[in-house]
Enzyme design. Structure first.
Site, PDB file in Angstrom:
ATOM      1  N   CYS A  77      52.693  85.519  59.474  1.00  0.00           N
ATOM      2  CA  CYS A  77      51.553  86.049  60.236  1.00  0.00           C
ATOM      3  C   CYS A  77      50.716  84.864  60.674  1.00  0.00           C
ATOM      4  O   CYS A  77      50.269  84.065  59.845  1.00  0.00           O
ATOM      5  CB  CYS A  77      50.732  86.993  59.361  1.00  0.00           C
TER       6      CYS A  77
ATOM      7  N   CYS B  89      51.678  85.444  67.932  1.00  0.00           N
ATOM      8  CA  CYS B  89      51.631  86.518  66.948  1.00  0.00           C
ATOM      9  C   CYS B  89      53.046  87.013  66.751  1.00  0.00           C
ATOM     10  O   CYS B  89      53.798  87.169  67.736  1.00  0.00           O
ATOM     11  CB  CYS B  89      50.723  87.660  67.424  1.00  0.00           C
TER      12      CYS B  89
END
Length: 381
Positions: free
Chosen positions: A145, A277
């Site tokens: 992440c 992302c």
């Protein structure tokens, strides 16, 4: 799904046979039945593979399956976490490069998105997931992440001094290499959180990322260290990861957000786009369309393979004896004590296991699209 009483007639979701759940005469182990309310003898429980726990009943077919072989403790166990399903793109890359490793994936979907949360929130969730993975036997933790890497990984490394952490960050350095006024070439960034091969091009560089990633001190320090800020089109994408997570990559609202956020990149004629992302590779095809006529030839930089490469390097350098000791000795310097690895009960005994506090069906759909159709899914507390 309603839970029938023990012994109630239902059907196994795995094979469709009638349910045969029953109470054990003298107690026993919690049933792996989908009804979740029966108890069965330990011997019967042991005959059902870990990958099927929580999915099967005692129907004739499932109750006679041979048990899964015990895990080899020398095989590395890799823990991976993300705010949701986006990290499955990283998990797929890890598995391609480390096919003999065992993986535990934690999807924190109930607490997503991280990208619009403050640093304290992201750190708290990252600490919770790290403890979970270590107690499940992980030898190394991959933070799949970007936001958690930017806001939490430094603290995680300080808290768990003996655990290697691999993070992920937007591939800015490889992207900037495209602007080098030189003959076409290949470059490699060997930094701990970023390693990727790219080739030469001349075009503005688009960067799609969460607001949290772009605003983080780690990302700003990265920009300052590399220079070339004037060549970047930095585009925060509030709500995009959440839409991919909750509505799906093909949902109308997801595609509308993608079109909106790609508009500045399209106006700037970006031929190189950094995916900041791990959710964004899931909409790569739609992203190309949103970039306009040149989108089909645009280079989308996804660092998932780079993270897998770095993880493989770190594992190759880990001492096997220390790896085993870490699983079985009390923690020091803030390390969470990992659970031992008993036969037939350790999640690392399953080659590929995911835990989620979100929608299991959504996770399985995304996993299948990433080439992880054999993923076993359980509930993340």
């Amino acid at each position: 799904m309603p839970q029938p009483a023990p012994g109630a007639v239902g059907h196994c979701p795995l094979c469709g046979e009638p349910n045969r759940c029953a109470l054990a005469a003298g107690g026993g182990v919690d049933a792996p039945c989908w009804c979740r309310s029966g108890r069965i003898p330990a011997a019967t429980f042991a005959s059902i593979p870990l990958a099927l726990h929580g999915k099967t009943c005692l129907c004739p077919g499932c109750s006679e399956i041979e048990p899964t072989p015990a895990a080899d403790e020398t095989t590395p166990c890799i823990g991976v976490f993300d705010s949701g399903v986006g990290g499955l793109t990283v998990l797929a890359a890890l598995r391609r490069q480390l096919p003999k490793a065992r993986f535990i994936y934690a999807a924190d979907s109930a607490f997503a998105p991280y990208g619009e949360r403050d640093a304290a929130y992201v750190l708290a969730r990252s600490q919770h997931l790290t403890r979970f993975l270590l107690r499940k036997g992980a030898d190394i933790v991959v933070v799949a992440c970007n936001t958690a890497t930017a806001l939490a990984i430094a603290n995680l490394r300080q808290q768990w001094l003996h655990t290697p952490f691999i993070g992920i960050e937007p591939a800015i350095k490889p992207a900037l290499a495209h602007s080098a006024p030189a003959q076409a070439r290949t470059v490699q960034d060997r930094s701990a959180d970023n390693a990727m091969h790219v080739s030469h091009s001349l075009a503005p560089i688009g960067v799609l990322a969460t607001p949290g990633t772009l605003a983080s001190a780690k990302f700003q320090a990265l920009l300052q260290s590399l220079g070339g800020r004037d060549r970047l089109v930095l585009q925060p994408c509030p709500g995009l990861a959440e839409a991919i997570e909750t509505l799906g990559p093909q949902a109308r609202e997801t595609l509308q957000l993608l079109t909106q956020f790609c508009a500045p990149l399209r106006s700037a004629h970006c031929k190189v786009v950094v995916l900041g992302c791990t959710h964004y590779p899931l909409v790569a095809t739609a992203l190309r369309a949103a970039l306009g006529p040149g989108g089909s030839s645009a280079l989308l930089l996804d660092p998932a393979d780079a993270v897998a490469t770095q993880t493989r390097r770190v594992l190759a350098g880990m001492d096997k004896t220390a790896q085993l000791q870490r699983r079985h000795v009390p923690p020091r310097d803030g390390d969470a004590a990992p659970e031992p690895i008993p036969t037939q009960t350790t999640d690392c005994g399953v080659e590929l296991t995911a835990y989620t506090n979100g929608d299991p069906a959504q996770l399985l759909r995304i996993a299948a699209a990433c080439g992880l159709a054999d993923l076993a899914v359980r509930t993340l507390a």
